[in-house]
Design a protein around this motif. Sequence first.
Motif, short mmCIF file in Angstrom:
data_model
loop_
_atom_site.label_atom_id
_atom_site.label_comp_id
_atom_site.label_asym_id
_atom_site.label_seq_id
_atom_site.Cartn_x
_atom_site.Cartn_y
_atom_site.Cartn_z
N ALA A 1 0.83 -1.21 0.00
CA ALA A 1 0.00 0.00 0.00
C ALA A 1 0.87 1.26 0.00
O ALA A 1 0.56 2.23 -0.70
CB ALA A 1 -0.93 0.00 1.21
N ALA A 2 1.96 1.23 0.78
CA ALA A 2 2.87 2.38 0.82
C ALA A 2 3.54 2.58 -0.54
O ALA A 2 3.69 3.72 -1.01
CB ALA A 2 3.93 2.18 1.90
N THR A 3 3.92 1.47 -1.19
CA THR A 3 4.55 1.56 -2.51
C THR A 3 3.57 2.10 -3.54
O THR A 3 3.93 2.95 -4.37
CB THR A 3 5.05 0.17 -2.95
N VAL A 4 2.33 1.62 -3.48
CA VAL A 4 1.30 2.10 -4.41
C VAL A 4 1.07 3.60 -4.22
O VAL A 4 0.98 4.36 -5.19
CB VAL A 4 -0.02 1.32 -4.21
N ALA A 5 0.98 4.03 -2.93
CA ALA A 5 0.78 5.46 -2.65
C ALA A 5 1.95 6.28 -3.17
O ALA A 5 1.76 7.38 -3.73
CB ALA A 5 0.60 5.67 -1.14
N GLU A 6 3.17 5.75 -3.01
CA GLU A 6 4.36 6.47 -3.49
C GLU A 6 4.35 6.57 -5.01
O GLU A 6 4.66 7.63 -5.58
CB GLU A 6 5.61 5.73 -3.02
N LEU A 7 3.97 5.47 -5.68
CA LEU A 7 3.92 5.48 -7.14
C LEU A 7 2.83 6.43 -7.64
O LEU A 7 3.01 7.11 -8.66
CB LEU A 7 3.67 4.07 -7.67
N GLN A 8 1.70 6.47 -6.92
CA GLN A 8 0.63 7.39 -7.31
C GLN A 8 1.10 8.84 -7.18
O GLN A 8 0.78 9.68 -8.04
CB GLN A 8 -0.61 7.15 -6.44
N ALA A 9 1.85 9.13 -6.11
CA ALA A 9 2.38 10.48 -5.93
C ALA A 9 3.37 10.82 -7.05
O ALA A 9 3.36 11.94 -7.58
CB ALA A 9 3.05 10.60 -4.56
N ILE A 10 4.21 9.85 -7.42
CA ILE A 10 5.17 10.06 -8.50
C ILE A 10 4.44 10.30 -9.81
O ILE A 10 4.81 11.18 -10.61
CB ILE A 10 6.13 8.86 -8.62
N ASN A 11 3.38 9.51 -10.05
CA ASN A 11 2.59 9.68 -11.28
C ASN A 11 1.94 11.06 -11.33
O ASN A 11 1.88 11.68 -12.41
CB ASN A 11 1.53 8.59 -11.38
N ARG A 12 1.45 11.54 -10.18
CA ARG A 12 0.85 12.88 -10.14
C ARG A 12 1.90 13.93 -10.47
O ARG A 12 1.64 14.87 -11.23
CB ARG A 12 0.22 13.15 -8.77
N ASP A 13 3.10 13.77 -9.89
CA ASP A 13 4.18 14.72 -10.17
C ASP A 13 4.57 14.69 -11.65
O ASP A 13 4.83 15.74 -12.26
CB ASP A 13 5.41 14.41 -9.31
N LEU A 14 4.62 13.47 -12.22
CA LEU A 14 4.98 13.35 -13.63
C LEU A 14 3.91 13.98 -14.52
O LEU A 14 4.22 14.60 -15.55
CB LEU A 14 5.15 11.87 -14.00
N ALA A 15 2.63 13.81 -14.12
CA ALA A 15 1.55 14.42 -14.90
C ALA A 15 1.65 15.94 -14.86
O ALA A 15 1.48 16.61 -15.88
CB ALA A 15 0.20 13.96 -14.35
N LEU A 16 1.95 16.48 -13.67
CA LEU A 16 2.12 17.93 -13.55
C LEU A 16 3.31 18.41 -14.38
O LEU A 16 3.24 19.46 -15.05
CB LEU A 16 2.32 18.32 -12.08
N LEU A 17 4.39 17.63 -14.34
CA LEU A 17 5.58 17.99 -15.13
C LEU A 17 5.28 17.95 -16.62
O LEU A 17 5.70 18.82 -17.38
CB LEU A 17 6.73 17.04 -14.79
N SER A 18 4.52 16.91 -17.03
CA SER A 18 4.14 16.80 -18.43
C SER A 18 3.29 17.99 -18.87
O SER A 18 3.50 18.55 -19.96
CB SER A 18 3.38 15.49 -18.66
N ASP A 19 2.35 18.38 -18.02
CA ASP A 19 1.50 19.55 -18.34
C ASP A 19 2.34 20.82 -18.44
O ASP A 19 2.13 21.64 -19.34
CB ASP A 19 0.41 19.72 -17.27
N ALA A 20 3.29 20.95 -17.49
CA ALA A 20 4.14 22.14 -17.49
C ALA A 20 5.00 22.19 -18.76
O ALA A 20 5.17 23.25 -19.37
CB ALA A 20 5.02 22.15 -16.25
N LYS A 21 5.51 21.03 -19.18
CA LYS A 21 6.34 21.00 -20.39
C LYS A 21 5.50 21.30 -21.63
O LYS A 21 5.96 21.96 -22.55
CB LYS A 21 7.03 19.64 -20.52
N SER A 22 4.25 20.80 -21.63
CA SER A 22 3.37 21.09 -22.76
C SER A 22 3.09 22.58 -22.85
O SER A 22 3.11 23.17 -23.94
CB SER A 22 2.05 20.31 -22.61
N ASP A 23 2.83 23.19 -21.69
CA ASP A 23 2.60 24.64 -21.67
C ASP A 23 3.84 25.39 -22.13
O ASP A 23 3.74 26.40 -22.85
CB ASP A 23 2.20 25.09 -20.26
N PHE A 24 5.00 24.91 -21.70
CA PHE A 24 6.26 25.56 -22.07
C PHE A 24 6.48 25.48 -23.58
O PHE A 24 6.86 26.47 -24.22
CB PHE A 24 7.42 24.91 -21.32
N VAL A 25 6.26 24.29 -24.14
CA VAL A 25 6.44 24.11 -25.59
C VAL A 25 5.48 25.01 -26.35
O VAL A 25 5.84 25.63 -27.36
CB VAL A 25 6.24 22.63 -25.98
N SER A 26 4.23 25.09 -25.87
CA SER A 26 3.25 25.94 -26.53
C SER A 26 3.67 27.40 -26.48
O SER A 26 3.57 28.13 -27.48
CB SER A 26 1.89 25.76 -25.85
#
Length: 199
Positions: free
Chosen positions: A91-116
Motif C-alpha cells: 500500500a505504501a509503494t502504491v501510494a508512493e507510485l501514485q504520488a510520483i505519477n501525479r508529479d509526472l503528470a504535472l511535469l508533463s503539463d508544465a512542459k506542454s505549456d512551455f512548448v506551446s
Amino acid sequence: SYLNEAAEEILGRTRADLTGANIWAEFPLTVDTPFHTAALQAMADGMTTGYELYYPPFDSWFAGRIYPSPRGLSVFFHNVTGQRRAESELAATVAELQAINRDLALLSDAKSDFVSMISHDFRTPLTSIQGFSELLIEEDLSPEQMREFAATINQNALRLSRMIGDVLDLARIEAGQDILRFVASDLNALVEQVVCLFL
C-alpha cells in the motif's frame, strides 16, 4: 469463556495451563478487541465466528476462527504478521507510485505549456523575418526602405537567436551543466527595444 486450543510456541503456555482458564484473565490485552467481540458473538449466537487481532506483546497480527460448543470455545488462529506487513508495504509503494505519477503528470503539463509558449514566441520573430524578406524580394523598394527592412530582419533574427540561447541555457541548467549568472541590465533600453517591435 474458555480457551481449549492454543499454540504453545506462540502463547508460551501449555494446553494444560490454559484448559479451563478464563481467557480474559490469562490474556487481559485481548479485552475490548476484535477477538473479544468475536468470542462474545460466538457465545451469544452459538455460531462459528472469524476474527483478526493485533497483539502488542508479540508485535504480531493473528487471524483465526472461534468455534462454540457446550463445553466452551475452541479457538484456532495463525500468525498473519508477514502478510499484513507485506500488504502495508504494498500500500505504501502504491501510494508512493501514485504520488510520483501525479508529479509526472504535472511535469508533463508544465512542459506542454512551455512548448506551446515557446512555439508562440518563436513564431513572432519568424513571421516578421518572413514578411519583410518577402517584401525585399517582391517589392521595388528604395535603398532607404531596403535598409530599414533589413534592419528589422536583423533585429528579429538576433531576437530569435537570443531565445534559442535561452532555451539551450535552460536545458543546461536542468541537466546541472550550467550556473545562473546575474548581470546588470538597462531596463530603459530593454523597454525601448520591446516598444520598437510594435511600432
